[in-house]
Design an enzyme around this catalytic site. Structure first.
Site, PDB file in Angstrom:
ATOM      1  N   SER A 131       0.860  -1.277  -0.162  1.00 57.36           N
ATOM      2  CA  SER A 131      -0.105  -0.053  -0.233  1.00 57.36           C
ATOM      3  C   SER A 131       0.777   1.374   0.074  1.00 57.36           C
ATOM      4  CB  SER A 131      -0.774   0.092   1.264  1.00 57.36           C
ATOM      5  OG  SER A 131      -1.941   0.724   1.044  1.00 57.36           O
ATOM      6  N   ASP A 167      -5.648  -3.544  -2.390  1.00 56.90           N
ATOM      7  CA  ASP A 167      -4.690  -3.072  -1.406  1.00 56.90           C
ATOM      8  C   ASP A 167      -3.978  -4.088  -1.109  1.00 56.90           C
ATOM      9  OD1 ASP A 167      -3.565  -2.413   0.955  1.00 56.90           O
ATOM     10  OD2 ASP A 167      -4.853  -0.484   1.134  1.00 56.90           O
TER      11      ASP A 167
END
Length: 257
Positions: A43, A155
């Site tokens: 991320s 993510d």
């Protein structure tokens, strides 16, 4: 200053704006002559790690995140799940990564993303770079899943928020920077669906990440970062300073001055 004979790897967690602590950590390492040769990120950690692997200085990386707007009308989504279209961020990153290839980086980089279709982890470490970065940073509900070669990715923090194990065996010492601390909250803080979603994700990420902290030779995990929400840019400088200060303390504790 640490001996150049010792090689370092660094793992950078997700955390949104809290991930700006990674930049402060890199600045503290730079000042002590520590230059990790391999980076693993999820991320926001993948984004910061990519800039660092490409040779950008910490202050240049910090400037990028301070200058870049996320919630702009041109990025709102149309006929895709989410609020923002992840694909529209490609042109934001292209000037900074003109070759758009892992092979063009100065350091080894491993990026974690979550295959949202089958629930597995995908590690990107070769081929196109920017798409892997965007896939890893596609925060659920806010950013749309990103398509790569027929797969749909979200993510990286969903499945592996602290990819310490990816640098194990590739260096002498492992540095871990964890920007998703979990602290107790009050019921009133769960004032929106987004707050509940973020809290649920943080709980899951922490439960997966805490056991990995023992793998780190040097661990930076500032609890103060828990005060910041994922997308509030007002705290970029503060998160940076927290990462910087805590890394200094961690290095001193490890006997590195």
């Amino acid at each position: 200053m640490e001996s150049e004979e010792v090689t370092y790897g660094i793992a950078l967690s997700g955390g949104g704006i809290r991930g700006m602590a990674h930049i402060g950590a890199l600045q503290a390492l730079l000042e002590r002559g520590i230059h990790p040769k391999v980076i693993a990120g999820a991320s926001s950690g993948a984004l910061v790690g990519a800039f660092y692997a490409a040779g950008y200085a910490p202050q240049e990386i910090l400037k990028f995140f301070k200058d870049t707007s996320i919630f702009t009308f041109d990025k709102y989504i149309h006929r895709k799940p989410g609020i923002l279209d992840t694909a529209k961020f490609y042109q934001v990153f292209k000037p900074y990564f003109p070759q758009d290839q892992f092979s063009a980086l100065e350091k080894e980089l491993l990026i974690v993303a979550t295959d949202i279709l089958d629930g597995t982890q995908r590690i990107f470490n070769d081929g196109p770079l920017i798409r892997a970065m965007l896939a890893s940073a596609a925060f659920p509900f806010v950013l749309s899943p990103f398509e790569i070669e027929g797969g749909y990715y979200a993510d990286g923090g969903i499945i592996n928020n602290f990819p310490v194990e990816l640098v194990k065996g590739k260096c002498d010492r492992i540095i871990g920077v964890f920007a998703n601390p979990l602290s107790s909250i009050q019921p009133g803080e769960l004032s929106s669906s987004m707050a509940v979603l973020e809290r649920a994700l943080k709980i899951g990420m922490a439960s997966m990440s805490i056991p990995k902290m023992e793998i780190c030779d040097i661990l930076v995990a500032p609890e103060e970062l828990s005060r910041f929400t994922t997308f509030n840019k007002d705290h970029i400088d503060e998160a940076y300073q927290i990462g910087y200060a805590h890394t200094q303390k961690a290095l001193e504790k490890a006997g590195i001055r």
